[in-house]
Each structure stands twice: as C-alpha cells, then as structure tokens.
Design a protein around this motif. Sequence first.
Motif, PDB file in Angstrom:
ATOM      1  N   THR A  98     -20.820  29.992  17.656  1.00  0.00           N
ATOM      2  CA  THR A  98     -20.562  29.405  16.343  1.00  0.00           C
ATOM      3  C   THR A  98     -21.456  29.988  15.246  1.00  0.00           C
ATOM      4  N   ARG A  99     -22.580  30.612  15.630  1.00  0.00           N
ATOM      5  CA  ARG A  99     -23.528  31.117  14.632  1.00  0.00           C
ATOM      6  C   ARG A  99     -23.658  32.627  14.606  1.00  0.00           C
ATOM      7  N   ALA A 100     -23.066  33.316  15.542  1.00  0.00           N
ATOM      8  CA  ALA A 100     -23.280  34.767  15.675  1.00  0.00           C
ATOM      9  C   ALA A 100     -22.838  35.530  14.424  1.00  0.00           C
ATOM     10  N   LEU A 101     -21.702  35.186  13.882  1.00  0.00           N
ATOM     11  CA  LEU A 101     -21.204  35.899  12.702  1.00  0.00           C
ATOM     12  C   LEU A 101     -22.116  35.666  11.495  1.00  0.00           C
ATOM     13  N   ALA A 102     -22.488  34.403  11.262  1.00  0.00           N
ATOM     14  CA  ALA A 102     -23.381  34.099  10.141  1.00  0.00           C
ATOM     15  C   ALA A 102     -24.739  34.768  10.325  1.00  0.00           C
ATOM     16  N   THR A 103     -25.243  34.769  11.550  1.00  0.00           N
ATOM     17  CA  THR A 103     -26.526  35.428  11.831  1.00  0.00           C
ATOM     18  C   THR A 103     -26.427  36.926  11.568  1.00  0.00           C
ATOM     19  N   GLY A 104     -25.369  37.548  12.043  1.00  0.00           N
ATOM     20  CA  GLY A 104     -25.189  38.983  11.842  1.00  0.00           C
ATOM     21  C   GLY A 104     -25.090  39.348  10.366  1.00  0.00           C
ATOM     22  N   ILE A 105     -24.317  38.575   9.621  1.00  0.00           N
ATOM     23  CA  ILE A 105     -24.183  38.842   8.190  1.00  0.00           C
ATOM     24  C   ILE A 105     -25.509  38.630   7.478  1.00  0.00           C
ATOM     25  N   MET A 106     -26.219  37.571   7.857  1.00  0.00           N
ATOM     26  CA  MET A 106     -27.499  37.270   7.218  1.00  0.00           C
ATOM     27  C   MET A 106     -28.519  38.385   7.466  1.00  0.00           C
ATOM     28  N   ILE A 107     -28.634  38.834   8.692  1.00  0.00           N
ATOM     29  CA  ILE A 107     -29.593  39.900   9.015  1.00  0.00           C
ATOM     30  C   ILE A 107     -29.180  41.211   8.359  1.00  0.00           C
ATOM     31  N   THR A 108     -27.884  41.507   8.375  1.00  0.00           N
ATOM     32  CA  THR A 108     -27.392  42.721   7.719  1.00  0.00           C
ATOM     33  C   THR A 108     -27.694  42.696   6.223  1.00  0.00           C
ATOM     34  N   CYS A 109     -27.467  41.559   5.594  1.00  0.00           N
ATOM     35  CA  CYS A 109     -27.746  41.452   4.159  1.00  0.00           C
ATOM     36  C   CYS A 109     -29.237  41.525   3.861  1.00  0.00           C
ATOM     37  N   LEU A 110     -30.070  40.999   4.753  1.00  0.00           N
ATOM     38  CA  LEU A 110     -31.521  41.134   4.580  1.00  0.00           C
ATOM     39  C   LEU A 110     -31.927  42.604   4.575  1.00  0.00           C
ATOM     40  N   VAL A 111     -31.426  43.334   5.551  1.00  0.00           N
ATOM     41  CA  VAL A 111     -31.760  44.763   5.650  1.00  0.00           C
ATOM     42  C   VAL A 111     -31.206  45.520   4.446  1.00  0.00           C
ATOM     43  N   LEU A 112     -29.963  45.233   4.075  1.00  0.00           N
ATOM     44  CA  LEU A 112     -29.345  45.928   2.950  1.00  0.00           C
ATOM     45  C   LEU A 112     -30.021  45.580   1.617  1.00  0.00           C
ATOM     46  N   THR A 113     -30.568  44.382   1.511  1.00  0.00           N
ATOM     47  CA  THR A 113     -31.309  44.025   0.300  1.00  0.00           C
ATOM     48  C   THR A 113     -32.531  44.914   0.144  1.00  0.00           C
ATOM     49  N   PHE A 114     -33.270  45.097   1.234  1.00  0.00           N
ATOM     50  CA  PHE A 114     -34.443  45.974   1.181  1.00  0.00           C
ATOM     51  C   PHE A 114     -34.038  47.422   0.907  1.00  0.00           C
ATOM     52  N   CYS A 115     -32.931  47.859   1.502  1.00  0.00           N
ATOM     53  CA  CYS A 115     -32.446  49.223   1.251  1.00  0.00           C
ATOM     54  C   CYS A 115     -32.081  49.398  -0.223  1.00  0.00           C
ATOM     55  N   ALA A 116     -31.362  48.415  -0.776  1.00  0.00           N
ATOM     56  CA  ALA A 116     -30.950  48.509  -2.173  1.00  0.00           C
ATOM     57  C   ALA A 116     -32.152  48.458  -3.115  1.00  0.00           C
ATOM     58  N   ALA A 117     -33.169  47.697  -2.749  1.00  0.00           N
ATOM     59  CA  ALA A 117     -34.327  47.554  -3.628  1.00  0.00           C
ATOM     60  C   ALA A 117     -35.248  48.766  -3.577  1.00  0.00           C
ATOM     61  N   PHE A 118     -35.464  49.326  -2.385  1.00  0.00           N
ATOM     62  CA  PHE A 118     -36.462  50.382  -2.233  1.00  0.00           C
ATOM     63  C   PHE A 118     -35.890  51.795  -2.171  1.00  0.00           C
ATOM     64  N   TRP A 119     -34.834  51.991  -1.388  1.00  0.00           N
ATOM     65  CA  TRP A 119     -34.344  53.357  -1.190  1.00  0.00           C
ATOM     66  C   TRP A 119     -33.261  53.735  -2.196  1.00  0.00           C
ATOM     67  N   TRP A 120     -32.288  52.844  -2.374  1.00  0.00           N
ATOM     68  CA  TRP A 120     -31.195  53.175  -3.271  1.00  0.00           C
ATOM     69  C   TRP A 120     -31.538  52.867  -4.719  1.00  0.00           C
ATOM     70  N   LYS A 121     -32.510  51.977  -4.918  1.00  0.00           N
ATOM     71  CA  LYS A 121     -32.954  51.556  -6.258  1.00  0.00           C
ATOM     72  C   LYS A 121     -31.771  51.087  -7.119  1.00  0.00           C
TER      73      LYS A 121
END
Length: 161
Positions: A98-121
Amino acid sequence: MDKLKKVLSGQDDTDDLNVLQAANEASTLGWGTRVKGFVACFVAGVLCSLLGTCLLWVPKSGLTLFAVFYSLGNIASILSTMFLMGPLKQLKRMCDKTRALATGIMITCLVLTFCAAFWWKNKGLALLFCVLQFLAFTWYSLSFIPFARDAIIKLFSACFK
C-alpha cells in the motif's frame, strides 16, 4: 557475551542475519530514549522545513535554499519514525504494497530536488519536485490512518463530478 563464547567454542548456530536485522538487534534503546530521539528528529525536520520556507524569500538563491532545507526536513521527519518502530520495521512498512508507490515517488522526488538545485540549477524544477515531495509524503502518511486514502479519493471524486 554468550554469543562470543559460542563462536569461540565452535558452536556457532547463528541464523543468516542480514545487515539490517543485525543493526536492529544491536539497538537496545529504551522506550523513553526512542521517544526522545523521535521528538528531536521530528522537531529538527519541522524546523528545517520552516527555515526553508523562510529562506524562500532570499534574493537569487532563495528557491534553491528552500528546496534543500525542505528536503532535509522531509528526510529528518522520515528518519524520526525509525526511532519509534526501529529501522527494519520502518523500511518494511515503507515497502508494503500500500505504501511502495508513494515511497518510491517520495524518494525519487527527494533525489531529483537535490539534482535540480545543485547540478541542473533549475529552480522551477526544484520547486516542482518539492510540491511532488509534499504530495507523495502526504499520500504516504495517509496510508497509516485507516480509510483516510479512501475518504480523500471520495472527496476529490465528488468535487470533480
């Protein structure tokens, strides 16, 4: 000590424990210490998120600071629950059907947030990923409340009819 004696005497009959189970067994925190750890970690998470919101208005780098501190706040909030139920049980619950999809999206968005902030600017993407983090974290949190997800689905389906 008994385990050491068994190993040294050649009577090692240990089960095949993985690293997480060994870490879970090694943590012998009392309930009071667990609650204190939970409160400290959760408060740190909320403070990071609030600090990120305040830093949103800083010229030029405000959006990047918001994305970073908001994400760190979410990470601390997730880690805080590990104090209450232990790391192994928390990880198992995060990966429930019941939580796997939400967990996956949440972790993916966490990683992508850092990528967008630091690498992609790219501040726009960082903000988008923060919004998606919020939605995924909310959906994940609602899974712990019985029938909460069903109520939200019914509410939105009634609003959009």
